[in-house]
Design a protein around this motif. Sequence first.
Motif, mmCIF file in Angstrom:
data_model
loop_
_atom_site.group_PDB
_atom_site.id
_atom_site.type_symbol
_atom_site.label_atom_id
_atom_site.label_comp_id
_atom_site.label_asym_id
_atom_site.label_seq_id
_atom_site.Cartn_x
_atom_site.Cartn_y
_atom_site.Cartn_z
ATOM 1 N N SER A 43 -30.200 21.903 -9.541
ATOM 2 C CA SER A 43 -29.171 20.305 -10.767
ATOM 3 C C SER A 43 -28.565 21.112 -11.686
ATOM 4 O O SER A 43 -27.243 20.844 -12.105
ATOM 5 C CB SER A 43 -30.533 19.542 -11.655
ATOM 6 O OG SER A 43 -30.342 19.296 -12.553
ATOM 7 N N THR A 44 -28.558 22.429 -11.632
ATOM 8 C CA THR A 44 -27.837 23.682 -13.469
ATOM 9 C C THR A 44 -27.126 23.875 -12.173
ATOM 10 O O THR A 44 -25.561 23.134 -12.620
ATOM 11 C CB THR A 44 -28.690 24.277 -13.501
ATOM 12 O OG1 THR A 44 -30.154 24.506 -14.121
ATOM 13 C CG2 THR A 44 -27.906 25.324 -14.350
ATOM 14 N N VAL A 45 -26.976 23.952 -11.055
ATOM 15 C CA VAL A 45 -25.425 24.483 -10.292
ATOM 16 C C VAL A 45 -24.801 23.323 -10.348
ATOM 17 O O VAL A 45 -23.562 23.657 -10.063
ATOM 18 C CB VAL A 45 -26.232 25.258 -9.219
ATOM 19 C CG1 VAL A 45 -24.744 25.809 -8.331
ATOM 20 C CG2 VAL A 45 -26.623 26.436 -8.976
ATOM 21 N N GLU A 46 -25.436 22.822 -9.988
ATOM 22 C CA GLU A 46 -24.000 20.771 -9.501
ATOM 23 C C GLU A 46 -24.027 20.395 -10.734
ATOM 24 O O GLU A 46 -22.232 20.013 -11.124
ATOM 25 C CB GLU A 46 -24.936 20.162 -9.535
ATOM 26 C CG GLU A 46 -25.591 20.167 -7.773
ATOM 27 C CD GLU A 46 -26.320 19.035 -6.390
ATOM 28 O OE1 GLU A 46 -26.189 19.899 -5.430
ATOM 29 O OE2 GLU A 46 -26.613 18.145 -6.988
ATOM 30 N N ARG A 47 -24.573 20.775 -12.109
ATOM 31 C CA ARG A 47 -23.944 19.530 -13.211
ATOM 32 C C ARG A 47 -22.328 21.147 -13.683
ATOM 33 O O ARG A 47 -21.485 20.391 -14.211
ATOM 34 C CB ARG A 47 -24.848 20.226 -13.882
ATOM 35 C CG ARG A 47 -24.440 20.206 -15.298
ATOM 36 C CD ARG A 47 -25.672 19.631 -16.658
ATOM 37 N NE ARG A 47 -25.786 19.287 -17.888
ATOM 38 C CZ ARG A 47 -26.446 19.462 -19.375
ATOM 39 N NH1 ARG A 47 -27.533 19.655 -18.785
ATOM 40 N NH2 ARG A 47 -26.337 18.502 -20.191
ATOM 41 N N ALA A 48 -23.249 22.607 -13.275
ATOM 42 C CA ALA A 48 -22.041 23.194 -14.639
ATOM 43 C C ALA A 48 -20.755 22.844 -12.779
ATOM 44 O O ALA A 48 -19.164 23.593 -13.791
ATOM 45 C CB ALA A 48 -22.806 24.751 -13.664
ATOM 46 N N ALA A 49 -21.142 23.040 -11.927
ATOM 47 C CA ALA A 49 -19.682 22.707 -11.116
ATOM 48 C C ALA A 49 -18.784 21.142 -11.208
ATOM 49 O O ALA A 49 -17.926 21.314 -11.386
ATOM 50 C CB ALA A 49 -20.294 22.659 -9.997
ATOM 51 N N ARG A 50 -19.507 20.326 -11.528
ATOM 52 C CA ARG A 50 -18.785 19.707 -12.161
ATOM 53 C C ARG A 50 -18.465 19.586 -13.508
ATOM 54 O O ARG A 50 -16.979 19.030 -13.927
ATOM 55 C CB ARG A 50 -19.614 17.902 -12.627
ATOM 56 C CG ARG A 50 -19.807 17.588 -10.911
ATOM 57 C CD ARG A 50 -21.149 16.381 -11.422
ATOM 58 N NE ARG A 50 -22.460 16.427 -12.592
ATOM 59 C CZ ARG A 50 -23.556 16.783 -11.908
ATOM 60 N NH1 ARG A 50 -23.719 15.837 -10.272
ATOM 61 N NH2 ARG A 50 -24.871 16.885 -12.404
ATOM 62 N N THR A 51 -18.872 20.077 -14.483
ATOM 63 C CA THR A 51 -18.077 20.473 -15.774
ATOM 64 C C THR A 51 -17.202 21.391 -15.304
ATOM 65 O O THR A 51 -15.694 21.689 -16.110
ATOM 66 C CB THR A 51 -19.608 21.554 -16.095
ATOM 67 O OG1 THR A 51 -20.362 20.444 -16.932
ATOM 68 C CG2 THR A 51 -18.434 21.709 -18.019
ATOM 69 N N ALA A 52 -16.657 23.154 -14.590
ATOM 70 C CA ALA A 52 -16.279 23.758 -13.778
ATOM 71 C C ALA A 52 -14.931 22.735 -14.041
ATOM 72 O O ALA A 52 -13.540 23.142 -14.550
ATOM 73 C CB ALA A 52 -16.257 24.648 -12.952
ATOM 74 N N VAL A 53 -15.080 21.449 -12.354
ATOM 75 C CA VAL A 53 -13.779 21.051 -12.496
ATOM 76 C C VAL A 53 -12.996 20.577 -13.583
ATOM 77 O O VAL A 53 -11.384 19.834 -14.059
ATOM 78 C CB VAL A 53 -14.345 19.903 -11.922
ATOM 79 C CG1 VAL A 53 -13.008 19.644 -10.868
ATOM 80 C CG2 VAL A 53 -14.349 20.895 -9.886
ATOM 81 N N HIS A 54 -14.292 18.894 -14.365
ATOM 82 C CA HIS A 54 -13.582 19.022 -15.391
ATOM 83 C C HIS A 54 -12.717 19.562 -16.713
ATOM 84 O O HIS A 54 -11.379 18.962 -16.975
ATOM 85 C CB HIS A 54 -14.339 17.577 -16.314
ATOM 86 C CG HIS A 54 -15.193 15.978 -15.216
ATOM 87 N ND1 HIS A 54 -14.104 15.442 -15.351
ATOM 88 C CD2 HIS A 54 -16.636 16.436 -14.351
ATOM 89 C CE1 HIS A 54 -14.863 14.798 -14.330
ATOM 90 N NE2 HIS A 54 -16.009 15.308 -13.607
ATOM 91 N N ALA A 55 -13.175 20.286 -17.325
ATOM 92 C CA ALA A 55 -12.647 21.683 -17.713
ATOM 93 C C ALA A 55 -11.724 21.513 -17.157
ATOM 94 O O ALA A 55 -10.369 22.221 -18.585
ATOM 95 C CB ALA A 55 -13.366 22.624 -17.909
ATOM 96 N N LEU A 56 -10.939 21.824 -16.260
ATOM 97 C CA LEU A 56 -9.222 21.975 -15.467
ATOM 98 C C LEU A 56 -8.630 20.950 -15.778
ATOM 99 O O LEU A 56 -7.579 20.831 -16.182
ATOM 100 C CB LEU A 56 -9.643 22.755 -14.333
ATOM 101 C CG LEU A 56 -9.768 24.449 -14.572
ATOM 102 C CD1 LEU A 56 -9.165 24.774 -12.982
ATOM 103 C CD2 LEU A 56 -8.756 25.676 -15.676
ATOM 104 N N ARG A 57 -9.161 19.706 -15.554
ATOM 105 C CA ARG A 57 -8.693 18.896 -15.971
ATOM 106 C C ARG A 57 -8.820 18.013 -17.546
ATOM 107 O O ARG A 57 -8.251 17.141 -17.504
ATOM 108 C CB ARG A 57 -9.269 17.306 -14.752
ATOM 109 C CG ARG A 57 -9.322 17.825 -13.475
ATOM 110 C CD ARG A 57 -9.802 16.236 -12.979
ATOM 111 N NE ARG A 57 -9.465 15.752 -12.602
ATOM 112 C CZ ARG A 57 -9.869 14.779 -13.076
ATOM 113 N NH1 ARG A 57 -11.299 14.293 -14.176
ATOM 114 N NH2 ARG A 57 -9.463 13.045 -13.118
#
Length: 244
Positions: free
Chosen positions: A219-233
């Motif tokens: 859950s933590t990793v998936e939340r971080a993955a979504r956050t990383a993509v959104h950060a670039l956007r």
Amino acid sequence: MNKALTRLLEPIRTQSGTQVSVAVLEPKTGRRAVYGSRTHITASVVKVNILAALLLRAQHEGRSLTPWETSTAASMIQSSDNDSAGALWRRIGGGPGLADANKALGLTSTRSGPGTHWGLTRTTAADQLALLTDVFADSSPLSEASRHLIQTFMGRIDADQDWGVSAEGSRWQLKNGWLQRSHSQRWVINSMGRVEAHGSTFYVVILSHGSPSMSHGISTVERAARTAVHALRSTAPPVSPIIH
């Protein structure tokens, strides 16, 4: 960009109690961000590195992989089979062989696991992002045929391992790793790969340790993955709950 990623990821670290390092790149624009420079145990994400080392060795010898090497590599990546990883670890010359390959691959902060313990290799998110770039970009010491083979296997991961960076994206090629440490009973949960999301392509690496359970770590990793993509956007991601 790193400041934006840090601002978005710090709440995840503090709320989850898990140590997380993240690296993300949008190859079309060259936008890149890294959060965390600490080294993490790779667990099974090192299997991509092992396969890259095997392919570099075959390229140096002027040959293709043998049928046995190809089928063993497929099992290692697609099903995350540990016996296959052990066999190919020996094939590349163990830790020293991996270290030699990583010089060519441009990985500067990855240290091979001791003896037969390939899963205890230590690395950084930035190094694994460099490896992903070697796997997916044209400018690489890996030949086109070698890159295609790794990409194919990473796109055929067993269904029960479809988690991690694939949480943010409609199409993906990935490799995950998970390991419960015997001394602390805490979990190492890692995920890395290429995802297509929001009309673009992203290379994403999430390394973590300290989760109290595998589900919490995922859950933590998936939340971080979504956050990383959104950060670039430059768009704040929706907040998702941590699973305990």
